[in-house]
Scaffold this motif. Structure first.
Motif, PDB file in Angstrom:
ATOM      1  N   PHE B 163      41.814  33.282  46.922  1.00  0.00           N
ATOM      2  CA  PHE B 163      41.778  32.097  46.070  1.00  0.00           C
ATOM      3  C   PHE B 163      40.500  31.296  46.306  1.00  0.00           C
ATOM      4  CE2 PHE B 163      43.016  27.617  45.251  1.00  0.00           C
ATOM      5  CZ  PHE B 163      43.202  27.736  43.891  1.00  0.00           C
ATOM      6  N   GLY B 164      40.139  31.118  47.561  1.00  0.00           N
ATOM      7  CA  GLY B 164      38.903  30.417  47.875  1.00  0.00           C
ATOM      8  C   GLY B 164      37.697  31.118  47.288  1.00  0.00           C
ATOM      9  N   ALA B 165      37.688  32.421  47.404  1.00  0.00           N
ATOM     10  CA  ALA B 165      36.579  33.193  46.848  1.00  0.00           C
ATOM     11  C   ALA B 165      36.516  33.016  45.336  1.00  0.00           C
ATOM     12  CB  ALA B 165      36.741  34.664  47.211  1.00  0.00           C
ATOM     13  N   LEU B 166      37.659  32.998  44.692  1.00  0.00           N
ATOM     14  CA  LEU B 166      37.692  32.854  43.240  1.00  0.00           C
ATOM     15  C   LEU B 166      37.203  31.477  42.799  1.00  0.00           C
ATOM     16  CD1 LEU B 166      40.985  34.664  42.218  1.00  0.00           C
ATOM     17  CD2 LEU B 166      38.627  35.341  41.725  1.00  0.00           C
ATOM     18  N   CYS B 167      37.597  30.454  43.525  1.00  0.00           N
ATOM     19  CA  CYS B 167      37.141  29.104  43.187  1.00  0.00           C
ATOM     20  C   CYS B 167      35.627  29.014  43.281  1.00  0.00           C
ATOM     21  CB  CYS B 167      37.781  28.075  44.121  1.00  0.00           C
ATOM     22  SG  CYS B 167      39.540  27.842  43.854  1.00  0.00           S
ATOM     23  N   GLU B 168      35.104  29.540  44.359  1.00  0.00           N
ATOM     24  CA  GLU B 168      33.654  29.517  44.537  1.00  0.00           C
ATOM     25  C   GLU B 168      32.991  30.336  43.439  1.00  0.00           C
ATOM     26  OE1 GLU B 168      32.891  27.582  47.006  1.00  0.00           O
ATOM     27  OE2 GLU B 168      30.717  27.732  46.842  1.00  0.00           O
ATOM     28  N   ALA B 169      33.589  31.459  43.123  1.00  0.00           N
ATOM     29  CA  ALA B 169      33.046  32.297  42.055  1.00  0.00           C
ATOM     30  C   ALA B 169      33.053  31.553  40.730  1.00  0.00           C
ATOM     31  CB  ALA B 169      33.855  33.584  41.942  1.00  0.00           C
ATOM     32  N   GLY B 170      34.107  30.804  40.488  1.00  0.00           N
ATOM     33  CA  GLY B 170      34.198  30.027  39.254  1.00  0.00           C
ATOM     34  C   GLY B 170      33.088  29.007  39.146  1.00  0.00           C
ATOM     35  N   MET B 171      32.810  28.315  40.246  1.00  0.00           N
ATOM     36  CA  MET B 171      31.725  27.332  40.230  1.00  0.00           C
ATOM     37  C   MET B 171      30.387  28.029  40.020  1.00  0.00           C
ATOM     38  SD  MET B 171      33.027  24.369  40.471  1.00  0.00           S
ATOM     39  CE  MET B 171      31.480  23.497  40.573  1.00  0.00           C
ATOM     40  N   LEU B 172      30.184  29.085  40.766  1.00  0.00           N
ATOM     41  CA  LEU B 172      28.935  29.841  40.648  1.00  0.00           C
ATOM     42  C   LEU B 172      28.711  30.281  39.216  1.00  0.00           C
ATOM     43  CD1 LEU B 172      26.571  31.293  42.030  1.00  0.00           C
ATOM     44  CD2 LEU B 172      28.078  33.258  42.332  1.00  0.00           C
ATOM     45  N   LEU B 173      29.763  30.808  38.654  1.00  0.00           N
ATOM     46  CA  LEU B 173      29.704  31.296  37.279  1.00  0.00           C
ATOM     47  C   LEU B 173      29.371  30.179  36.305  1.00  0.00           C
ATOM     48  CD1 LEU B 173      30.331  33.446  35.147  1.00  0.00           C
ATOM     49  CD2 LEU B 173      32.737  32.810  35.342  1.00  0.00           C
ATOM     50  N   ALA B 174      30.105  29.088  36.432  1.00  0.00           N
ATOM     51  CA  ALA B 174      29.976  28.001  35.459  1.00  0.00           C
ATOM     52  C   ALA B 174      28.597  27.359  35.506  1.00  0.00           C
ATOM     53  CB  ALA B 174      31.053  26.950  35.720  1.00  0.00           C
ATOM     54  N   ARG B 175      28.003  27.293  36.689  1.00  0.00           N
ATOM     55  CA  ARG B 175      26.717  26.623  36.817  1.00  0.00           C
ATOM     56  C   ARG B 175      25.549  27.554  36.636  1.00  0.00           C
ATOM     57  NH1 ARG B 175      28.455  21.433  37.787  1.00  0.00           N
ATOM     58  NH2 ARG B 175      26.325  21.005  37.148  1.00  0.00           N
ATOM     59  N   SER B 176      25.797  28.788  36.315  1.00  0.00           N
ATOM     60  CA  SER B 176      24.685  29.709  36.084  1.00  0.00           C
ATOM     61  C   SER B 176      24.043  29.407  34.733  1.00  0.00           C
ATOM     62  CB  SER B 176      25.189  31.142  36.118  1.00  0.00           C
ATOM     63  OG  SER B 176      26.008  31.394  35.008  1.00  0.00           O
ATOM     64  N   ASP B 177      22.847  29.889  34.559  1.00  0.00           N
ATOM     65  CA  ASP B 177      22.105  29.583  33.333  1.00  0.00           C
ATOM     66  C   ASP B 177      22.858  30.073  32.101  1.00  0.00           C
ATOM     67  OD1 ASP B 177      20.178  28.499  34.908  1.00  0.00           O
ATOM     68  OD2 ASP B 177      19.039  30.377  35.057  1.00  0.00           O
ATOM     69  N   ASP B 178      23.386  31.274  32.192  1.00  0.00           N
ATOM     70  CA  ASP B 178      24.065  31.865  31.042  1.00  0.00           C
ATOM     71  C   ASP B 178      25.431  32.401  31.479  1.00  0.00           C
ATOM     72  OD1 ASP B 178      24.949  33.125  28.850  1.00  0.00           O
ATOM     73  OD2 ASP B 178      23.197  34.412  28.561  1.00  0.00           O
ATOM     74  N   PRO B 179      26.419  31.512  31.507  1.00  0.00           N
ATOM     75  CA  PRO B 179      27.745  31.878  32.027  1.00  0.00           C
ATOM     76  C   PRO B 179      28.329  33.117  31.352  1.00  0.00           C
ATOM     77  CG  PRO B 179      27.627  29.527  31.663  1.00  0.00           C
ATOM     78  CD  PRO B 179      26.375  30.116  31.075  1.00  0.00           C
ATOM     79  N   VAL B 180      28.120  33.230  30.049  1.00  0.00           N
ATOM     80  CA  VAL B 180      28.723  34.348  29.335  1.00  0.00           C
ATOM     81  C   VAL B 180      28.188  35.681  29.862  1.00  0.00           C
ATOM     82  CG1 VAL B 180      29.034  35.445  27.100  1.00  0.00           C
ATOM     83  CG2 VAL B 180      29.069  32.944  27.283  1.00  0.00           C
ATOM     84  N   ARG B 181      26.886  35.682  30.166  1.00  0.00           N
ATOM     85  CA  ARG B 181      26.307  36.927  30.658  1.00  0.00           C
ATOM     86  C   ARG B 181      26.547  37.099  32.145  1.00  0.00           C
ATOM     87  NH1 ARG B 181      20.143  37.920  29.464  1.00  0.00           N
ATOM     88  NH2 ARG B 181      20.217  36.416  31.147  1.00  0.00           N
ATOM     89  N   ALA B 182      26.754  35.974  32.832  1.00  0.00           N
ATOM     90  CA  ALA B 182      26.979  36.063  34.283  1.00  0.00           C
ATOM     91  C   ALA B 182      28.406  36.487  34.594  1.00  0.00           C
ATOM     92  CB  ALA B 182      26.680  34.715  34.937  1.00  0.00           C
ATOM     93  N   LEU B 183      29.311  36.238  33.674  1.00  0.00           N
ATOM     94  CA  LEU B 183      30.718  36.542  33.943  1.00  0.00           C
ATOM     95  C   LEU B 183      30.954  37.977  34.404  1.00  0.00           C
ATOM     96  CD1 LEU B 183      33.720  35.064  32.115  1.00  0.00           C
ATOM     97  CD2 LEU B 183      33.801  37.449  32.776  1.00  0.00           C
ATOM     98  N   PRO B 184      30.422  38.969  33.711  1.00  0.00           N
ATOM     99  CA  PRO B 184      30.681  40.348  34.143  1.00  0.00           C
ATOM    100  C   PRO B 184      30.246  40.618  35.577  1.00  0.00           C
ATOM    101  CG  PRO B 184      29.713  40.322  31.958  1.00  0.00           C
ATOM    102  CD  PRO B 184      29.636  38.923  32.455  1.00  0.00           C
ATOM    103  N   VAL B 185      29.067  40.129  35.946  1.00  0.00           N
ATOM    104  CA  VAL B 185      28.568  40.441  37.283  1.00  0.00           C
ATOM    105  C   VAL B 185      29.377  39.735  38.361  1.00  0.00           C
ATOM    106  CG1 VAL B 185      26.762  38.758  36.853  1.00  0.00           C
ATOM    107  CG2 VAL B 185      26.618  40.196  38.856  1.00  0.00           C
ATOM    108  N   VAL B 186      29.726  38.464  38.105  1.00  0.00           N
ATOM    109  CA  VAL B 186      30.549  37.745  39.080  1.00  0.00           C
ATOM    110  C   VAL B 186      31.948  38.357  39.142  1.00  0.00           C
ATOM    111  CG1 VAL B 186      31.607  35.539  39.656  1.00  0.00           C
ATOM    112  CG2 VAL B 186      29.267  35.598  38.825  1.00  0.00           C
ATOM    113  N   ALA B 187      32.499  38.631  37.968  1.00  0.00           N
ATOM    114  CA  ALA B 187      33.829  39.241  37.930  1.00  0.00           C
ATOM    115  C   ALA B 187      33.811  40.588  38.645  1.00  0.00           C
ATOM    116  CB  ALA B 187      34.288  39.403  36.483  1.00  0.00           C
ATOM    117  N   ALA B 188      32.730  41.329  38.444  1.00  0.00           N
ATOM    118  CA  ALA B 188      32.624  42.633  39.090  1.00  0.00           C
ATOM    119  C   ALA B 188      32.655  42.486  40.596  1.00  0.00           C
ATOM    120  CB  ALA B 188      31.343  43.323  38.652  1.00  0.00           C
TER     121      ALA B 188
END
Lengths: 199, 199
Positions: B163-188
């Motif tokens: 859960f902690g990892a996911l929360c951090e991943a969510g923040m990382l994802l959301a604050r990236s330049d292009d969240p839509v394109r970052a989603l696959p890599v973070v999700a991966a």
DNA sequence: CCCACTTCCATACCGAGAGTATGTAACTGA
DNA sequence: TCAGTTACATACTCTCGGTATGGAAGTGGG
């Protein structure tokens, strides 16, 4: 010949800022950000608000200095712990355990894990952490990856995720009934998570 | 025979608390906890502070209701997403991805990830989350473990870490330049982390 | 050594906002 | 019907972050 002042400006300034940050670290860490007033911090440092507002833009700026200080301290501890290990992988594991142990410090949890994000915002927190804690973690992971000890993937993202897991583990650990006895089991789970990334 | 009032007390009370929580969710989510005043919330809900303080102990109590509401919403989304999957393991993966997508909502991040811990404290946040988000995750993990899809270990602790990892991943994802394109890599990377726990 | 200038810090003040006290309208139940 | 309770508004207090101002300490050029 210019007469010698008892204390130079730089000395005065440095001494007061140091005392302010130290007092703030104490109070922010014990009571949290919101319930701690600037006036109380200044009083604890033996001065008044005026001094604080002369050296810091505002309450958040003072908190920022405290946050950075906390980061410095834990980053140092992590480096020292990792340096004593023989190889990159065990250094990584040792770092994780050291981080968890550091989370037993209530002030660290309050400042870094609870108040930090709310007060400074995620952007700033991440920027500071990337220069300290996350930097150490990243270096450790890069070393492990270079040694071929880790499966492929996006290392920066992986660092972030592991870091999040560790923070959560730290809170879980600290708030358990018996932290000392809980440490092995939580650490074991963290190491299992990390170990699963080993090649 | 008692004359019929236009609205019963329960109706009045329920309607105002609902409007208050809705307005608070809007403002807390947009501006954050500290910069949002009780008065502004009450005004947005079409009433005055008095109503708010009649129904809630204080600002933090109102925030708590908002936090719970956010938790209900995401827990529902997770359940729905997981229910469409054929087996327990893919349900787990789908849940993680759904959580990450949910993190693209700024109000969710502000309320749950940034302000929540600082305002409510870790204890309370954990208690609420364990009745919602963490409950869903725990159920999913237990199911996967029961199916023999997961390596042994301390499951509650593991849930917390993931859960902690996911929360951090969510923040990382959301604050990236292009969240839509970052989603696959973070999700991966998140799925790699989870997948590494598969048997 | 002198003296304008800057830096350091204290004191006095302002405004925002959380919380409380009190008054009044709406509902309830006997 | 009416005493009692609940819902909400208005008026107030008080803490606290931030600013303005004044004076003390240190600085650098003459």
């Amino acid at each position: 010949m210019p007469r010698q002042p008892r204390r130079t400006q730089a000395e005065r300034s440095g001494a007061t800022t140091f005392k302010l940050v130290a007092a703030a670290q104490e109070l922010f860490g014990r009571d949290g950000y919101a319930p701690t007033s600037i006036e109380a911090i200044a009083a604890a440092a033996g001065m008044t608000k005026g001094a604080a507002y002369h050296h810091f833009r505002g309450k958040a700026a003072l908190f920022r200095s405290v946050f950075v200080e906390e980061q410095r301290q834990i980053a140092d501890a992590l480096r020292q712990a990792a340096a004593r290990e023989p190889d990159s992988w065990s250094a990584l594991l040792r770092g994780c355990r050291t981080f968890l142990e550091h989370c037993l410090n209530p002030a660290f949890r309050q400042i870094v894990l609870l108040d930090g994000p709310a007060v400074l915002g995620w952007e700033q927190v991440r920027e500071i952490e990337y220069a300290h804690t996350l930097r150490v973690l990243t270096e450790g992971m890069n070393a492990a990856a270079a040694d071929g000890a880790m499966i492929d993937g996006d290392l920066p993202a992986r660092c972030q995720l592991i870091f999040g897991a560790l923070c959560e583990a730290g809170m879980l650990l600290a708030r358990s009934d018996d932290p000392v006895r809980a440490l092995p089991v939580v650490a074991a789970e963290a190491e299992r998570l990390l170990g699963s990334l080993a090649r």
